[in-house]
Design a protein around this motif. Sequence first.
Motif, PDB file in Angstrom:
ATOM      1  N   ALA A 193      -0.077   6.306  -8.753  1.00 62.00           N
ATOM      2  CA  ALA A 193       0.525   5.041  -8.376  1.00 62.00           C
ATOM      3  C   ALA A 193      -0.544   3.969  -8.197  1.00 62.00           C
ATOM      4  CB  ALA A 193       1.323   5.199  -7.086  1.00 62.00           C
ATOM      5  N   PHE A 194      -0.216   2.735  -8.568  1.00 63.57           N
ATOM      6  CA  PHE A 194      -1.099   1.591  -8.406  1.00 63.57           C
ATOM      7  C   PHE A 194      -0.313   0.484  -7.715  1.00 63.57           C
ATOM      8  CE2 PHE A 194      -2.413   3.929 -12.164  1.00 63.57           C
ATOM      9  CZ  PHE A 194      -3.787   4.059 -11.985  1.00 63.57           C
ATOM     10  N   TYR A 195      -0.979  -0.234  -6.829  1.00 64.97           N
ATOM     11  CA  TYR A 195      -0.319  -1.280  -6.065  1.00 64.97           C
ATOM     12  C   TYR A 195      -1.118  -2.578  -6.197  1.00 64.97           C
ATOM     13  CZ  TYR A 195       1.578   2.915  -3.825  1.00 64.97           C
ATOM     14  OH  TYR A 195       2.158   4.131  -3.583  1.00 64.97           O
ATOM     15  N   LYS A 196      -0.387  -3.684  -6.167  1.00 63.40           N
ATOM     16  CA  LYS A 196      -1.067  -4.978  -6.198  1.00 63.40           C
ATOM     17  C   LYS A 196      -0.244  -5.987  -5.407  1.00 63.40           C
ATOM     18  CE  LYS A 196      -3.458  -6.074  -9.755  1.00 63.40           C
ATOM     19  NZ  LYS A 196      -3.944  -6.470 -11.099  1.00 63.40           N
ATOM     20  N   VAL A 197      -0.944  -6.812  -4.621  1.00 63.96           N
ATOM     21  CA  VAL A 197      -0.322  -7.908  -3.888  1.00 63.96           C
ATOM     22  C   VAL A 197      -0.682  -9.199  -4.607  1.00 63.96           C
ATOM     23  CG1 VAL A 197      -0.204  -9.160  -1.709  1.00 63.96           C
ATOM     24  CG2 VAL A 197      -0.405  -6.678  -1.695  1.00 63.96           C
ATOM     25  N   ASN A 198       0.344  -9.968  -4.974  1.00 62.20           N
ATOM     26  CA  ASN A 198       0.139 -11.228  -5.689  1.00 62.20           C
ATOM     27  C   ASN A 198       0.491 -12.391  -4.771  1.00 62.20           C
ATOM     28  OD1 ASN A 198      -0.454 -10.143  -8.455  1.00 62.20           O
ATOM     29  ND2 ASN A 198       1.576  -9.258  -8.161  1.00 62.20           N
ATOM     30  N   PHE A 199      -0.485 -13.237  -4.518  1.00 60.61           N
ATOM     31  CA  PHE A 199      -0.284 -14.394  -3.651  1.00 60.61           C
ATOM     32  C   PHE A 199      -0.475 -15.671  -4.461  1.00 60.61           C
ATOM     33  CE2 PHE A 199      -1.885 -17.672  -0.757  1.00 60.61           C
ATOM     34  CZ  PHE A 199      -0.815 -17.743   0.134  1.00 60.61           C
ATOM     35  N   THR A 200       0.471 -16.605  -4.318  1.00 68.41           N
ATOM     36  CA  THR A 200       0.436 -17.838  -5.111  1.00 68.41           C
ATOM     37  C   THR A 200       0.712 -19.047  -4.223  1.00 68.41           C
ATOM     38  OG1 THR A 200       1.191 -16.743  -7.130  1.00 68.41           O
ATOM     39  CG2 THR A 200       1.551 -19.110  -6.998  1.00 68.41           C
TER      40      THR A 200
END
Length: 441
Positions: free
Chosen positions: A396-403
């Motif tokens: 599993a891979f996780y990413k938090v995207n903030f814009t």
Amino acid sequence: MYKKINYITAVLVLLASISVNAQITSQSPYSRFGIGNLMGSPLPQFRAMGGVSTAINKPTGYNNINVQNPASYGGIRLTTIDVGLAGSIVNLSRGSDKSSSFNGTLSHLTIAMPITKKSAMSFGVMPYSQVGYDFAEKGTISSGSNTGNPATQNVSNIYTGEGGLTKAYIGYGYQIGDHLRIGGNVEYLFGNIIQDRRVEFEDPVAMATRLRNENSIGGVNFSYGIQYDIKLNSKTSLNFGYSGSSANDINSTRSYVASKYRIGSETDGTGNTTVESIDSLKSGKSSLRVPLTHNFGIALQRDNKWVIGADFRMGSWSKFSLNKVNQGLEDSYGVSVGGQITPDITSINSYFKRVDYRFGLSYDKSYIKLADKDVKEMALSFGLGLPLANALTTRAFYKVNFTTEIGKRGTMQANALQENFINLRLGFTLNDMWFRRFKFD
């Protein structure tokens, strides 16, 4: 595995119910027109690039759900879940009058999973448009008197609105050969748009009037897309994309009530008591005409390193109608440019070299025209894609995207209304391999 599926399903059902039932709020007088402020389909990772997404497939090996172009589903190789939140700070200015507001909501819930080695399906829920405003225009009216002197009276026209449309979709994308992808979405648009206009006089004896118009909307629409990439070398490609949505009639049920009331009572939510209903229409069957839209994109990409691109979009909103009445909107168009860079996706010693850095610019001529002037919107955007450490025992891979989007809508010229806004978006993306078979020797 079954416990994981049951747990994830329960969470997704809960989030979906929150997304569908939550009241979407905004504070934008411009949302009074048409079906409100259009939200668009790009998720936070694409909004950080100014909305550039039509030609984007996978800048890195990480899977993203690109609802803007369903052809991109053909490149998804892992089960992907993307959930996000959105908040907006809006400052309104008109002459010396100013006001500020903040609103937040769950922004989207999307899921994609591979079907074959070259195809995948996606489904989810996200806002399509938002309506939210509350403002007043003050003036005077006059009528002749027996003495020959005009009698004037102050009057307030109060406009309020709330609601919007939500989009639930299911789509499929397929890759043909090594360079071509095609796909489509079946979308269900639904929601309520409630608009009130009240006319109140300064004279407490005078009766005020209220016009309430509510449209309950629900129906099917279609979107589609295609992508093609040209390999310039083993790691660099030039990508082209097109997506669009069909012109379609969506069912609408209209309720209309005109009434008189006295100001100051506490018998209803507005603090007013209805004295007499002048006219009413309930369960009036009608339709909403969704216009044809087009999106064109181009992107230059270095695998696992960087991508830069541009999008051009247009919509035939002059043909939009509600309750079979053309709403007098204008055709819209817009352009976005932006990109992403990842310094070193394989870095072990520096976390920040593995971070995705995104930036973009966008310009749109909206479908609104006031006093012979087009209402335009411009925004600067930037954001980060923050990878999270994955467990060593899973894939599993996780990413938090903030814009962050900083922009303005409208103009201060000729005493017009200008909105300055800061949109904050947070997305959480999961990549995992589900439903795989294990083989034992």
